[in-house]
Write a protein that holds these residues in place. Structure first.
Motif, PDB file in Angstrom:
ATOM      1  N   LYS A 139      86.504  49.467  52.713  1.00  0.00           N
ATOM      2  CA  LYS A 139      86.471  48.574  53.873  1.00  0.00           C
ATOM      3  C   LYS A 139      87.806  47.859  54.043  1.00  0.00           C
ATOM      4  O   LYS A 139      88.347  47.757  55.153  1.00  0.00           O
ATOM      5  N   VAL A 140      88.351  47.353  52.935  1.00  0.00           N
ATOM      6  CA  VAL A 140      89.632  46.660  52.994  1.00  0.00           C
ATOM      7  C   VAL A 140      90.725  47.582  53.528  1.00  0.00           C
ATOM      8  O   VAL A 140      91.614  47.162  54.276  1.00  0.00           O
ATOM      9  N   LEU A 141      90.655  48.867  53.161  1.00  0.00           N
ATOM     10  CA  LEU A 141      91.665  49.843  53.574  1.00  0.00           C
ATOM     11  C   LEU A 141      91.430  50.408  54.976  1.00  0.00           C
ATOM     12  O   LEU A 141      92.182  51.270  55.424  1.00  0.00           O
ATOM     13  N   GLY A 142      90.378  49.934  55.645  1.00  0.00           N
ATOM     14  CA  GLY A 142      90.202  50.288  57.045  1.00  0.00           C
ATOM     15  C   GLY A 142      89.188  51.358  57.359  1.00  0.00           C
ATOM     16  O   GLY A 142      89.148  51.862  58.490  1.00  0.00           O
ATOM     17  N   ALA A 143      88.351  51.747  56.389  1.00  0.00           N
ATOM     18  CA  ALA A 143      87.319  52.752  56.673  1.00  0.00           C
ATOM     19  C   ALA A 143      86.430  52.281  57.816  1.00  0.00           C
ATOM     20  O   ALA A 143      86.063  51.105  57.899  1.00  0.00           O
ATOM     21  N   GLY A 144      86.070  53.219  58.695  1.00  0.00           N
ATOM     22  CA  GLY A 144      85.195  52.867  59.791  1.00  0.00           C
ATOM     23  C   GLY A 144      83.735  52.786  59.388  1.00  0.00           C
ATOM     24  O   GLY A 144      82.959  52.011  59.955  1.00  0.00           O
ATOM     25  N   ARG A 145      83.365  53.606  58.384  1.00  0.00           N
ATOM     26  CA  ARG A 145      81.983  53.613  57.892  1.00  0.00           C
ATOM     27  C   ARG A 145      82.014  53.960  56.409  1.00  0.00           C
ATOM     28  O   ARG A 145      82.740  54.875  55.988  1.00  0.00           O
ATOM     29  N   VAL A 146      81.225  53.237  55.629  1.00  0.00           N
ATOM     30  CA  VAL A 146      81.152  53.467  54.187  1.00  0.00           C
ATOM     31  C   VAL A 146      79.703  53.713  53.804  1.00  0.00           C
ATOM     32  O   VAL A 146      78.818  52.908  54.119  1.00  0.00           O
ATOM     33  N   VAL A 147      79.470  54.840  53.126  1.00  0.00           N
ATOM     34  CA  VAL A 147      78.132  55.207  52.646  1.00  0.00           C
ATOM     35  C   VAL A 147      78.129  55.098  51.134  1.00  0.00           C
ATOM     36  O   VAL A 147      78.967  55.691  50.451  1.00  0.00           O
ATOM     37  N   ALA A 148      77.186  54.328  50.594  1.00  0.00           N
ATOM     38  CA  ALA A 148      77.037  54.160  49.150  1.00  0.00           C
ATOM     39  C   ALA A 148      75.860  54.993  48.672  1.00  0.00           C
ATOM     40  O   ALA A 148      74.754  54.881  49.213  1.00  0.00           O
ATOM     41  N   THR A 202      94.490  43.204  43.338  1.00  0.00           N
ATOM     42  CA  THR A 202      94.210  41.861  42.830  1.00  0.00           C
ATOM     43  C   THR A 202      94.490  40.799  43.887  1.00  0.00           C
ATOM     44  O   THR A 202      93.840  39.749  43.901  1.00  0.00           O
ATOM     45  N   GLY A 203      95.438  41.076  44.769  1.00  0.00           N
ATOM     46  CA  GLY A 203      95.681  40.138  45.857  1.00  0.00           C
ATOM     47  C   GLY A 203      94.477  40.014  46.769  1.00  0.00           C
ATOM     48  O   GLY A 203      94.087  38.904  47.162  1.00  0.00           O
ATOM     49  N   HIS A 204      93.860  41.143  47.105  1.00  0.00           N
ATOM     50  CA  HIS A 204      92.649  41.108  47.929  1.00  0.00           C
ATOM     51  C   HIS A 204      91.507  40.400  47.199  1.00  0.00           C
ATOM     52  O   HIS A 204      90.737  39.648  47.810  1.00  0.00           O
ATOM     53  N   ALA A 205      91.386  40.633  45.895  1.00  0.00           N
ATOM     54  CA  ALA A 205      90.327  39.975  45.120  1.00  0.00           C
ATOM     55  C   ALA A 205      90.556  38.469  45.054  1.00  0.00           C
ATOM     56  O   ALA A 205      89.608  37.683  45.169  1.00  0.00           O
ATOM     57  N   ALA A 206      91.799  38.054  44.873  1.00  0.00           N
ATOM     58  CA  ALA A 206      92.110  36.623  44.825  1.00  0.00           C
ATOM     59  C   ALA A 206      91.789  35.945  46.154  1.00  0.00           C
ATOM     60  O   ALA A 206      91.431  34.758  46.187  1.00  0.00           O
ATOM     61  N   ASP A 207      91.868  36.707  47.239  1.00  0.00           N
ATOM     62  CA  ASP A 207      91.537  36.175  48.567  1.00  0.00           C
ATOM     63  C   ASP A 207      90.057  36.293  48.897  1.00  0.00           C
ATOM     64  O   ASP A 207      89.640  35.976  50.010  1.00  0.00           O
ATOM     65  N   GLY A 208      89.249  36.800  47.948  1.00  0.00           N
ATOM     66  CA  GLY A 208      87.809  36.859  48.132  1.00  0.00           C
ATOM     67  C   GLY A 208      87.289  38.093  48.831  1.00  0.00           C
ATOM     68  O   GLY A 208      86.109  38.140  49.209  1.00  0.00           O
ATOM     69  N   ARG A 209      88.122  39.121  48.987  1.00  0.00           N
ATOM     70  CA  ARG A 209      87.684  40.326  49.708  1.00  0.00           C
ATOM     71  C   ARG A 209      87.000  41.348  48.807  1.00  0.00           C
ATOM     72  O   ARG A 209      86.356  42.278  49.298  1.00  0.00           O
ATOM     73  N   ILE A 210      87.169  41.209  47.495  1.00  0.00           N
ATOM     74  CA  ILE A 210      86.563  42.145  46.552  1.00  0.00           C
ATOM     75  C   ILE A 210      85.937  41.344  45.409  1.00  0.00           C
ATOM     76  O   ILE A 210      86.605  40.502  44.800  1.00  0.00           O
TER      77      ILE A 210
END
Length: 312
Positions: free
Chosen positions: A150-159, A273-281
């Motif tokens: 999602k952070v990298l711009g995926a339009g749809r993510v299936v788990a 880690t930058g994205h995680a520090a910003d609360g995205r992961i």
């Protein structure tokens, strides 16, 4: 010093071990938190490329300090390992931990996190708007991969995973759809369920499981899908049918972080880690004292769905 010591193949025990002393190009790290990973179990059992000497300290990765600098490390100088009060590492292998990032989360973003981020960004070269399928999504790597996509711009993510409860949690972390892997249906039927969840086909698959789920993912491929193979927790072999694989022009890409150029790994670490520090992961971290290493080790062999860390 206190450490998780291996005296034979198998489970380490809480015991004393000699203090490390730095040689040329090496530094001693005061360890705060050590990660417990499937690769640690494999190494300790003698089932990995790297064979441990005996006696030695278990563990590869951790967070600690070197002269006041808070760092992440992965890879210690034998016979020292991460699961000890102090360890010995190459001086040029340290990564800075961003201010405000929790130690346990930082460790989770190391071996597992980079094996989620780099296959998406560097190996598959994920493009904005593409559809990503994450197999084994209930594990630490898979949980990070869902969020990273999602952070990298995926339009749809299936788990996709076996554990229904974990799949429900993954919808809160960004999964647009989920697929429960029951193991009770044909590859074709599972492929159809994946295709439906993907809304027409998959562009990129992150695959730490192999076996039937991998074959079903390829059956749901959109033209030119990149299937990044990371591990084989479901099965070590899968019989790929030539016709469907060829017609969809699937790119089957192997991946292991130890063969990625160091500058790419360093850049990936800083971004992740930058994205995680910003609360995205986010990652669920389960903590235990070093003295409980034998119990935590058994939790890891049972495929824990949380990041297990030992606190020093």
């Amino acid at each position: 010093m206190d450490a998780a010591v291996l005296t034979e193949p198998g489970t380490p025990t809480f015991a004393s071990f000699d203090e490390p002393a730095a040689g040329p190009g090496q530094v001693v790290v005061d360890v705060w938190v050590a990660g417990v990973n499937p690769v640690d179990v494999a190494i300790a059992a003698g089932a990995f490329v790297t064979k441990p000497p005996f006696p030695s300290v278990a563990g590869r990765e951790g967070v600690g300090t070197v002269e006041g600098r808070r760092v992440y490390f992965n890879g210690c100088v034998a016979p020292f390992g991460s699961m000890a009060q102090r360890t010995l590492v190459p001086a040029d292998s340290l990564f800075d931990v961003p201010e405000g990032l929790d130690d346990g989360l930082a460790v989770a973003l190391g071996i597992a996190g980079l094996a989620a981020w780099l296959p998406l960004q560097w190996r598959a070269r994920l493009q904005p708007g593409e559809t990503v399928l994450v197999l084994g999504a209930s594990g630490v790597l898979g949980t990070i991969a869902v969020q990273a996509a999602k952070v990298l711009g995926a339009g749809r993510v299936v788990a996709a995973a076996r554990d229904a409860e974990s799949l429900r949690r993954l919808t809160d972390l960004g999964a647009d759809a989920t697929v429960e892997l029951t193991g009770e249906e044909s590859t074709a039927a599972l492929g159809e369920r994946i295709r439906d969840a993907a809304g027409g086909g998959v562009d990129v698959t992150i695959d730490p499981v192999w076996g039937q789920p991998a074959l079903a993912a390829m059956a749901a491929a959109r033209m030119g899908m990149r299937h990044v193979q990371i591990g084989h927790s479901a099965a070590p072999a899968a019989e790929v049918v030539a016709g469907g694989f060829r017609e969809a022009m699937v790119d089957l890409l192997g991946y292991t972080t130890r063969h990625v150029p160091q500058d790419v790994v360093a850049r990936g670490w800083a971004e992740l880690t930058g994205h995680a520090a910003d609360g995205r992961i986010a990652v669920e971290v389960e903590r235990a004292p070093l003295a409980d290493v034998a119990e935590v080790w058994q939790r890891q062999t049972s495929f824990a769905h949380r990041k297990l860390v030992l606190e020093l």
